[in-house]
Design a protein around this motif. Structure first.
Motif, PDB file in Angstrom:
ATOM      1  N   CYS A  51      40.057  43.739  50.703  1.00  0.00           N
ATOM      2  CA  CYS A  51      41.119  44.906  51.335  1.00  0.00           C
ATOM      3  C   CYS A  51      42.179  44.009  52.245  1.00  0.00           C
ATOM      4  CB  CYS A  51      40.395  45.770  51.841  1.00  0.00           C
ATOM      5  SG  CYS A  51      39.622  46.664  50.514  1.00  0.00           S
ATOM      6  N   LEU A  52      41.618  43.581  53.656  1.00  0.00           N
ATOM      7  CA  LEU A  52      42.123  42.356  54.397  1.00  0.00           C
ATOM      8  C   LEU A  52      42.996  41.396  53.640  1.00  0.00           C
ATOM      9  CD1 LEU A  52      39.422  42.341  57.474  1.00  0.00           C
ATOM     10  CD2 LEU A  52      41.244  43.571  56.887  1.00  0.00           C
ATOM     11  N   GLY A  53      42.633  40.848  52.604  1.00  0.00           N
ATOM     12  CA  GLY A  53      43.879  39.994  52.004  1.00  0.00           C
ATOM     13  C   GLY A  53      45.131  40.762  51.513  1.00  0.00           C
TER      14      GLY A  53
ATOM     15  N   LEU B  11      43.392  39.266  44.568  1.00  0.00           N
ATOM     16  CA  LEU B  11      42.789  39.882  45.536  1.00  0.00           C
ATOM     17  C   LEU B  11      42.702  41.299  44.322  1.00  0.00           C
ATOM     18  CD1 LEU B  11      44.087  39.361  48.478  1.00  0.00           C
ATOM     19  CD2 LEU B  11      41.664  38.750  48.429  1.00  0.00           C
ATOM     20  N   LEU B  12      43.174  41.823  43.925  1.00  0.00           N
ATOM     21  CA  LEU B  12      43.577  43.425  44.042  1.00  0.00           C
ATOM     22  C   LEU B  12      42.644  43.086  42.983  1.00  0.00           C
ATOM     23  CD1 LEU B  12      47.127  44.315  43.440  1.00  0.00           C
ATOM     24  CD2 LEU B  12      45.438  45.074  44.965  1.00  0.00           C
ATOM     25  N   LEU B  13      42.279  41.920  41.860  1.00  0.00           N
ATOM     26  CA  LEU B  13      41.816  41.873  40.856  1.00  0.00           C
ATOM     27  C   LEU B  13      39.982  41.573  40.954  1.00  0.00           C
ATOM     28  CD1 LEU B  13      40.596  41.085  37.288  1.00  0.00           C
ATOM     29  CD2 LEU B  13      41.082  38.863  38.059  1.00  0.00           C
ATOM     30  N   GLN B  14      40.190  41.082  42.380  1.00  0.00           N
ATOM     31  CA  GLN B  14      38.747  41.488  42.848  1.00  0.00           C
ATOM     32  C   GLN B  14      38.084  42.397  43.295  1.00  0.00           C
ATOM     33  OE1 GLN B  14      38.446  38.728  45.634  1.00  0.00           O
ATOM     34  NE2 GLN B  14      35.962  39.392  45.958  1.00  0.00           N
ATOM     35  N   LEU B  15      39.116  43.021  43.834  1.00  0.00           N
ATOM     36  CA  LEU B  15      38.782  44.990  44.516  1.00  0.00           C
ATOM     37  C   LEU B  15      38.253  45.332  43.022  1.00  0.00           C
ATOM     38  CD1 LEU B  15      38.540  46.573  46.892  1.00  0.00           C
ATOM     39  CD2 LEU B  15      41.028  47.068  46.463  1.00  0.00           C
TER      40      LEU B  15
ATOM     41  N   LEU C 209      46.101  43.329  52.224  1.00  0.00           N
ATOM     42  CA  LEU C 209      46.965  43.863  53.466  1.00  0.00           C
ATOM     43  C   LEU C 209      47.603  41.886  54.458  1.00  0.00           C
ATOM     44  CD1 LEU C 209      47.944  45.296  55.679  1.00  0.00           C
ATOM     45  CD2 LEU C 209      45.878  44.725  57.039  1.00  0.00           C
ATOM     46  N   LEU C 210      47.168  40.881  54.031  1.00  0.00           N
ATOM     47  CA  LEU C 210      47.486  40.178  54.110  1.00  0.00           C
ATOM     48  C   LEU C 210      49.142  39.673  53.828  1.00  0.00           C
ATOM     49  CD1 LEU C 210      47.711  37.227  56.315  1.00  0.00           C
ATOM     50  CD2 LEU C 210      46.635  36.554  55.013  1.00  0.00           C
ATOM     51  N   PHE C 211      48.768  39.663  52.169  1.00  0.00           N
ATOM     52  CA  PHE C 211      49.632  38.245  51.393  1.00  0.00           C
ATOM     53  C   PHE C 211      50.938  39.522  50.851  1.00  0.00           C
ATOM     54  CE2 PHE C 211      45.766  36.082  50.387  1.00  0.00           C
ATOM     55  CZ  PHE C 211      46.962  34.880  50.968  1.00  0.00           C
ATOM     56  N   SER C 212      50.527  41.036  51.243  1.00  0.00           N
ATOM     57  CA  SER C 212      51.832  42.237  51.694  1.00  0.00           C
ATOM     58  C   SER C 212      52.712  42.170  52.264  1.00  0.00           C
ATOM     59  CB  SER C 212      50.903  43.859  51.342  1.00  0.00           C
ATOM     60  OG  SER C 212      49.686  43.850  50.216  1.00  0.00           O
ATOM     61  N   LEU C 213      51.913  42.057  53.303  1.00  0.00           N
ATOM     62  CA  LEU C 213      53.166  41.640  55.140  1.00  0.00           C
ATOM     63  C   LEU C 213      53.823  39.662  54.627  1.00  0.00           C
ATOM     64  CD1 LEU C 213      50.787  42.157  57.818  1.00  0.00           C
ATOM     65  CD2 LEU C 213      52.804  43.751  56.633  1.00  0.00           C
TER      66      LEU C 213
ATOM     67  N   ALA D 271      40.390  45.937  33.043  1.00  0.00           N
ATOM     68  CA  ALA D 271      40.139  45.471  34.571  1.00  0.00           C
ATOM     69  C   ALA D 271      41.784  44.345  34.933  1.00  0.00           C
ATOM     70  CB  ALA D 271      38.727  44.650  35.364  1.00  0.00           C
ATOM     71  N   VAL D 272      41.442  43.775  33.823  1.00  0.00           N
ATOM     72  CA  VAL D 272      42.477  42.653  34.611  1.00  0.00           C
ATOM     73  C   VAL D 272      44.124  43.420  33.902  1.00  0.00           C
ATOM     74  CG1 VAL D 272      44.008  40.723  33.385  1.00  0.00           C
ATOM     75  CG2 VAL D 272      41.716  40.556  33.488  1.00  0.00           C
ATOM     76  N   LEU D 273      44.266  44.120  32.879  1.00  0.00           N
ATOM     77  CA  LEU D 273      45.963  45.466  33.077  1.00  0.00           C
ATOM     78  C   LEU D 273      45.803  45.880  33.804  1.00  0.00           C
ATOM     79  CD1 LEU D 273      45.547  45.638  29.045  1.00  0.00           C
ATOM     80  CD2 LEU D 273      46.615  44.341  30.511  1.00  0.00           C
ATOM     81  N   TRP D 274      44.494  46.789  34.701  1.00  0.00           N
ATOM     82  CA  TRP D 274      44.414  47.555  35.569  1.00  0.00           C
ATOM     83  C   TRP D 274      44.934  46.747  37.248  1.00  0.00           C
ATOM     84  CZ3 TRP D 274      45.174  52.558  36.439  1.00  0.00           C
ATOM     85  CH2 TRP D 274      44.714  53.641  36.094  1.00  0.00           C
ATOM     86  N   ALA D 275      44.697  45.780  36.735  1.00  0.00           N
ATOM     87  CA  ALA D 275      45.218  44.792  38.703  1.00  0.00           C
ATOM     88  C   ALA D 275      46.992  44.090  38.266  1.00  0.00           C
ATOM     89  CB  ALA D 275      44.235  43.198  38.148  1.00  0.00           C
ATOM     90  N   VAL D 276      47.222  44.378  36.557  1.00  0.00           N
ATOM     91  CA  VAL D 276      48.392  43.059  36.641  1.00  0.00           C
ATOM     92  C   VAL D 276      49.493  44.214  36.977  1.00  0.00           C
ATOM     93  CG1 VAL D 276      50.062  42.737  34.823  1.00  0.00           C
ATOM     94  CG2 VAL D 276      48.206  41.610  35.135  1.00  0.00           C
ATOM     95  N   GLY D 277      48.988  46.179  36.760  1.00  0.00           N
ATOM     96  CA  GLY D 277      49.564  46.421  36.980  1.00  0.00           C
ATOM     97  C   GLY D 277      50.045  47.925  38.534  1.00  0.00           C
ATOM     98  N   ALA D 278      49.063  47.340  39.300  1.00  0.00           N
ATOM     99  CA  ALA D 278      48.763  47.473  40.919  1.00  0.00           C
ATOM    100  C   ALA D 278      49.084  46.770  41.048  1.00  0.00           C
ATOM    101  CB  ALA D 278      47.176  47.530  40.948  1.00  0.00           C
ATOM    102  N   THR D 279      49.357  45.034  40.242  1.00  0.00           N
ATOM    103  CA  THR D 279      50.376  44.396  41.524  1.00  0.00           C
ATOM    104  C   THR D 279      52.020  44.836  41.462  1.00  0.00           C
ATOM    105  OG1 THR D 279      48.524  42.460  41.233  1.00  0.00           O
ATOM    106  CG2 THR D 279      50.837  41.745  41.815  1.00  0.00           C
TER     107      THR D 279
END
Length: 301
Positions: free
Chosen positions: A243-245, A292-296, A247-251, A182-190
């Motif tokens: 999800c909202l978080g 946030l992606l790791l939590q999601l 979006l916020l930090f993407s902005l 899950a951590v590696l997936w979050a790193v790749g998604a980030t």
């Protein structure tokens, strides 16, 4: 040469006639003689027509010594990004510093994931996570409020290095409660999201720097929603919050990237001297996205 004995003016003769700045045309000057020093030397100015050769006459005469200097403009000073070389150098410094920070952070996270003794020690010592959070908060406040701390070399790099290590240790102490996959997936998604948003911020003509107030209101609204999630303890609310978080930090990532790039399509921009502070802002945006992606991902598995 004639010698004059002026007694009314200290022995130096009568002074030259006063100059009237309003008389630009030729004027009549009868001449005068006056003594220079205490010797027997006198300067005689013969009668002649006075002509102002520094400025044009009222009837549009030409200048004798070329064009007059340009008028001084007291308008706005040019931006630090007016020179393209300064802008490119600033961007290189920011992203090189950011890349080093991210590499150090990923290395520390991998150590917590694959070093079993460190992983078990962190899981049994909760104080370590809170201590790293406190250290990160203190360093963020110090670097945000003290100009000399983030501008003076090498003090700014030392402070940024300490902050990066503390942030990496804090992230490592968080990731021990998740599976390595899950951590590696979050790193790749980030990494993918950050790269895509950076390209969008560079190419887009939309000015996100003018939306600082809206992002600030969004952030405080999300903070209030986080308190509600902590009270209700619902998994679905946690997913909505993540999800909202995201979006916020993407902005915020787009906002900070455009602050760094500057240009004619941006309302605000970061000073070229603030490359450490600019790298710190981007790093915090990416770290927040990762958490946030790791939590999601952890909630959805």
């Amino acid at each position: 040469m004639d010698q004059t004995n002026g007694s009314s003016n200290g022995g130096y003769g009568p002074p030259p006639p006063p100059y009237n700045p309003q008389e630009y045309a030729e004027s009549s000057y009868t001449g005068v003689s006056y003594q220079v020093g205490k010797g027997n030397v006198a300067v005689i100015s013969p009668p002649a027509a006075y002509t102002n050769t520094a400025y044009p006459s009222e009837n549009g005469g030409d200048l004798q010594y070329g064009q007059a200097p340009p008028e001084y403009s007291n308008g706005l000073e040019e931006s630090g990004f007016s020179d393209a070389a300064i802008r490119r150098g600033f961007i290189r410094k920011v992203y090189l510093t950011l890349m080093i920070q991210l590499l150090v952070t990923v290395g520390i996270i991998c150590a917590f994931l694959y070093w079993d003794d460190l992983r078990k020690w962190t899981q049994h010592n909760y104080w370590f996570n809170f201590a790293m959070m406190a250290a990160v908060l203190v360093l963020i406040v110090a670097m945000s409020c003290c100009d000399n701390l983030r501008r003076r070399v090498p003090l700014n790099f030392i402070a940024l290095g300490l902050f990066t290590i503390a942030e990496g240790l804090m992230l490592g102490s968080v990731t021990v409660y998740f599976e390595a996959e899950a951590v590696l997936w979050a790193v790749g998604a980030t990494a993918l999201v950050s790269f895509a948003l950076s390209l969008f911020a560079m190419q887009s003509k939309w000015d996100f720097t003018a939306a600082n107030g809206s992002l600030w209101v969004f952030a405080w609204t999300l903070f209030s929603f986080a308190l509600l999630c902590a009270i209700l303890r619902s998994q679905y609310l946690y997913i909505v919050y993540a999800c909202l978080g995201t979006l916020l930090f993407s902005l915020y990532l787009v906002f900070d990237t455009q602050l760094i790039l500057g240009g004619k399509h941006r309302k605000y921009e970061v000073s070229p001297e603030e490359y450490v502070f600019a790298a710190l802002n981007l790093y915090l945006d990416i770290v927040s996205l990762f958490l946030l992606l790791l939590q999601l991902i952890g909630l959805c598995r």
